[in-house]
Design a protein around this motif. Structure first.
Motif, PDB file in Angstrom:
ATOM      1  N   GLU A  94     -10.006   1.626  -5.635  1.00 54.84           N
ATOM      2  CA  GLU A  94      -9.775   0.455  -6.939  1.00 54.84           C
ATOM      3  C   GLU A  94      -8.442   0.145  -6.766  1.00 54.84           C
ATOM      4  O   GLU A  94      -8.355  -1.367  -7.013  1.00 54.84           O
ATOM      5  N   GLU A  95      -7.481   0.999  -6.560  1.00 55.19           N
ATOM      6  CA  GLU A  95      -6.136   0.303  -6.582  1.00 55.19           C
ATOM      7  C   GLU A  95      -5.945  -0.778  -5.352  1.00 55.19           C
ATOM      8  O   GLU A  95      -5.160  -2.039  -5.675  1.00 55.19           O
ATOM      9  N   LEU A  96      -6.603  -0.476  -4.293  1.00 52.47           N
ATOM     10  CA  LEU A  96      -6.486  -1.403  -3.405  1.00 52.47           C
ATOM     11  C   LEU A  96      -7.178  -2.897  -3.303  1.00 52.47           C
ATOM     12  O   LEU A  96      -6.668  -3.781  -3.340  1.00 52.47           O
ATOM     13  N   ALA A  97      -8.374  -2.545  -4.084  1.00 54.24           N
ATOM     14  CA  ALA A  97      -9.055  -3.759  -4.222  1.00 54.24           C
ATOM     15  C   ALA A  97      -8.645  -4.541  -5.301  1.00 54.24           C
ATOM     16  O   ALA A  97      -8.480  -5.827  -5.455  1.00 54.24           O
ATOM     17  N   VAL A 137       0.841  -1.096   0.203  1.00 52.68           N
ATOM     18  CA  VAL A 137      -0.011  -0.058   0.130  1.00 52.68           C
ATOM     19  C   VAL A 137       0.728   1.144  -0.091  1.00 52.68           C
ATOM     20  O   VAL A 137       2.018   1.248   0.361  1.00 52.68           O
ATOM     21  N   TRP A 138       0.375   2.361  -0.573  1.00 49.79           N
ATOM     22  CA  TRP A 138       1.124   3.627  -0.323  1.00 49.79           C
ATOM     23  C   TRP A 138       0.190   4.675  -0.028  1.00 49.79           C
ATOM     24  O   TRP A 138      -0.937   4.728  -0.481  1.00 49.79           O
ATOM     25  N   ALA A 148      -5.282  -4.871  -5.959  1.00 52.52           N
ATOM     26  CA  ALA A 148      -4.073  -5.556  -5.133  1.00 52.52           C
ATOM     27  C   ALA A 148      -4.528  -6.591  -4.215  1.00 52.52           C
ATOM     28  O   ALA A 148      -3.760  -7.603  -4.277  1.00 52.52           O
ATOM     29  N   MET A 149      -5.691  -6.465  -3.775  1.00 54.13           N
ATOM     30  CA  MET A 149      -6.310  -7.640  -2.941  1.00 54.13           C
ATOM     31  C   MET A 149      -6.976  -8.641  -3.661  1.00 54.13           C
ATOM     32  O   MET A 149      -7.739  -9.398  -3.091  1.00 54.13           O
ATOM     33  N   GLU A 150      -6.932  -8.549  -4.902  1.00 57.70           N
ATOM     34  CA  GLU A 150      -7.952  -9.250  -5.696  1.00 57.70           C
ATOM     35  C   GLU A 150      -9.505  -9.303  -5.161  1.00 57.70           C
ATOM     36  O   GLU A 150     -10.018 -10.305  -5.181  1.00 57.70           O
ATOM     37  N   LYS A 151     -10.123  -8.283  -5.011  1.00 58.62           N
ATOM     38  CA  LYS A 151     -11.476  -8.023  -4.429  1.00 58.62           C
ATOM     39  C   LYS A 151     -12.446  -7.139  -5.344  1.00 58.62           C
ATOM     40  O   LYS A 151     -11.634  -6.456  -6.178  1.00 58.62           O
ATOM     41  N   ASP A 152     -13.440  -7.754  -5.450  1.00 56.87           N
ATOM     42  CA  ASP A 152     -14.629  -6.793  -6.273  1.00 56.87           C
ATOM     43  C   ASP A 152     -15.008  -5.553  -5.510  1.00 56.87           C
ATOM     44  O   ASP A 152     -15.338  -5.829  -4.399  1.00 56.87           O
TER      45      ASP A 152
END
Length: 615
Positions: free
Chosen positions: A99-102, A92-93, A104-108
């Motif tokens: 959207e970028e976090l989702a 994380v940054w 990265a976590m492979e979440k919808d």
């Protein structure tokens, strides 16, 4: 018996409808989107088109169907969670988007299991953004009122309730921070009764959902409550016909030019559409969604970024589609003409008031010199002109130090609006005048620096950048540029700048006190100098400090000593219990037995502006 038959028929009908809905499988009605902002206390929701008519029975069936799908989804997610033994590390940054976090976590991102779509317009809870919250309530179909379970009803909560009432928009109550030990949701509900927000638990019609933004508890239930209310209200929009919408925010992008984020309320927006908003028009060049992805059309309740504006519209402006570019220009020209006419009327009113003041002053001058001989009249006017001397450099500098010219630059129109609204609350002009020279959207430019140099002002930037070339130019010209990312830090900085323009406050601190026991005079040359024989009662007397003479509680004199003696010796300090003789720098002052002599020093402290912006 008849009632039992009726109940049985209803149950059979309910079962049939439920089976029909279940057979539709995973049919998508819509998706859940999050709009261009961060989480703050007031959420407002825009709901999508509903392609069917509902009655209470079908509505209940829909709710049951949604609940079933949600539970199945949760069970499948839990089973997947337990089956996954390895933990995945995610980088994380600062400034990372949802959207970028989702990704990265492979979440919808936050779509509902049942498929409905909710557009959340997130408005800041800070006191400075009152106008933004009012606009949010006007744009949306449902207001989600977020109240902390540990804090209860706050000032902004009451204000948001009033905005919702003014806009005649229903409320869903979200009681946040319910995971805390000190949380008291029932207290919140009771406090809201005083503001005519009655929850279902107390016989009202406001749904209350206990949530935790930290743990994610009941967030899905909150979404379901919102969708259920939308179904009951049968919220719909027309996707045909000319586009109508509202500008949510506007800003200038270096690569794209003027950009607006908007909510479409009617019609379908497409590339090439001709739009008018406020005193600007656009031919849509590019559209993007809340995640920055290019889209080709935007339907009602959909958040959209629009590129192609000739000028920057203001937040809250109504967007209307017109048939052609000439029509758009004609509409904008007419609006500008009307605005100019209104401004001319105001200017004429000010001119008329000034003319009247000038006439009254001229009439008074004629009455003053009416019976005076012309020679005497000329002499008197000459004397008046002589008294009206131009300010000297030092006097001009002192006058300018009591004026603070400022330039405001912000990232978006709403931020600038909030800061300017705070400026309007300034009520300490008697201490230091606050002049708003210019305000605008975008990064600090060379023109801003030149303007600040001309007016000897300060540039305040909110969430904007300054290039190295501009910084060097500002440093060379002696212009202050102050950048902030939190609005109350900017206001605190402004308060400090105003305070620095005020003269320091002077406080007197007593060093010693002496009582006059006898008075006499000594001859120095041809003059007789009054001398007071004193005894120090407290502290000490220091010749280099300042002194004051007090008689019966009243101040008689303030100044310095011409001499301080112990017996016949000149001394600089006399301590407690010692006798001394002293004379003042002002020889006309007479002493009396019983007078008090106080030795003191003055200490300067920075003054603080009395302006209180209210937060």
């Amino acid at each position: 018996m008849n009632q039992k038959i009726l109940k049985l028929e209803n149950l059979l009908r309910f079962h049939t409808v439920f089976r029909q809905l279940h057979s539709l499988g995973q049919r998508r009605l819509a998706q859940w989107n999050h709009v261009f902002s961060s989480a703050y206390p007031v959420w407002t929701a825009q709901l999508c088109i509903r392609p069917w008519q509902t009655d209470p029975l079908i509505g209940a069936a829909l709710s049951q169907y949604r609940l079933l799908v949600t539970k199945k989804e949760e069970r499948s997610q839990k089973s997947q969670l337990f089956s996954t033994k390895s933990k995945k590390e995610v980088e994380v940054w600062i400034g990372m988007t949802v959207e970028e976090l989702a990704r990265a976590m492979e979440k919808d991102i936050v779509s509902l299991p049942s498929g409905e779509k909710i557009t959340f317009l997130d408005t800041p809870g800070h006191a400075a953004f009152s106008a933004m919250r009012a606009r949010g309530a006007q744009v949306t179909d449902i207001v989600i009122l977020v109240v902390a379970a540990d804090d209860g009803v706050m000032k902004q909560t009451v204000e948001s309730i009033q905005h919702a009432k003014d806009a005649q928009v229903p409320i869903v109550l979200a009681i946040n921070k319910c995971d805390k030990a000190e949380a008291d949701p029932e207290k919140v509900k009771k406090e809201l009764l005083a503001y005519d927000v009655v929850c279902e638990d107390y016989g009202g019609d406001v749904q209350a959902v206990h949530i935790s933004a930290l743990t994610g508890d009941n967030l899905m239930a909150l979404a379901e409550a919102t969708v259920a209310l939308a179904e009951m209200l049968e919220l719909k929009a027309d996707s045909t016909g000319p586009v109508e919408g509202t500008v949510i925010e506007s800003f200038t992008d270096k690569g794209r030019g003027p950009v607006t984020t908007a909510i479409i309320q009617r019609g379908t927006l497409r590339k090439g559409s001709i739009l008018v908003a406020g005193k600007s028009w656009a031919k849509v060049r590019l559209m993007f969604d809340e995640n920055g992805k290019t889209i080709h059309e935007a339907c009602p309740s959909m958040p959209v970024g629009i590129v192609g504006w000739r000028d920057l519209p203001s937040a809250g402006d109504e967007i209307l589609e017109v048939e052609s570019e000439p029509r758009a220009r004609a509409v904008v020209d007419w609006r500008k003409y009307e605005l100019e006419q209104e401004k001319n009327k105001e200017d004429l009113k000010i001119i008329e008031e000034k003319r009247k003041e000038h006439q009254e002053a001229h009439q008074k001058a004629r009455e003053k010199y009416g019976n005076v001989h012309w020679k005497e009249r000329s002499f008197l006017k000459y004397q008046e002109r002589k008294e009206q001397k131009p300010l000297k450099a030092k006097e001009k500098e002192e006058r300018d130090s009591h004026v603070l010219p400022i330039i405001i630059k912000g990232d978006v129109d709403g931020s600038v609006e909030a800061i300017v609204n705070i400026m309007d609350t300034y009520d300490a002009s008697h201490e230091c005048e606050l002049e708003l020279v210019h305000f605008g959207v975008g990064d600090v430019s060379e023109n801003d620096v030149n303007l600040a140099e001309t007016f000897r002002g300060v540039i305040y930037g909110f969430n904007v950048n300054v290039g190295n070339v501009i910084l060097k130019s500002a440093a060379k010209k002696g212009v202050k540029i102050k950048l902030h990312k939190i609005i109350y830090h900017l206001i605190e900085d402004l308060q400090e700048e105003l305070s620095s323009r005020l003269p320091c406050t002077v406080e007197e601190h007593a060093i010693g006190e002496a009582s006059i026991l006898a008075t006499f005079s000594v001859t120095e040359g041809k003059k007789k100098v009054p001398v007071a024989g004193c005894r120090v009662q407290k502290g000490q007397l220091e010749k280099q400090k300042k002194f004051k003479l007090i008689r019966n509680g009243e101040l008689i004199w303030k100044g310095s000593l011409s001499s301080l003696k112990h017996h016949k010796d000149d001394v600089s300090v006399i301590k407690t219990g010692m006798d001394c003789g002293l004379s003042l720098s002002e020889e006309k002052i007479e002493f009396k037995v019983g007078d008090e002599i106080i030795c003191y020093e003055e200490k300067q402290f920075p003054a603080k502006t009395s302006w209180d912006p209210g937060f």
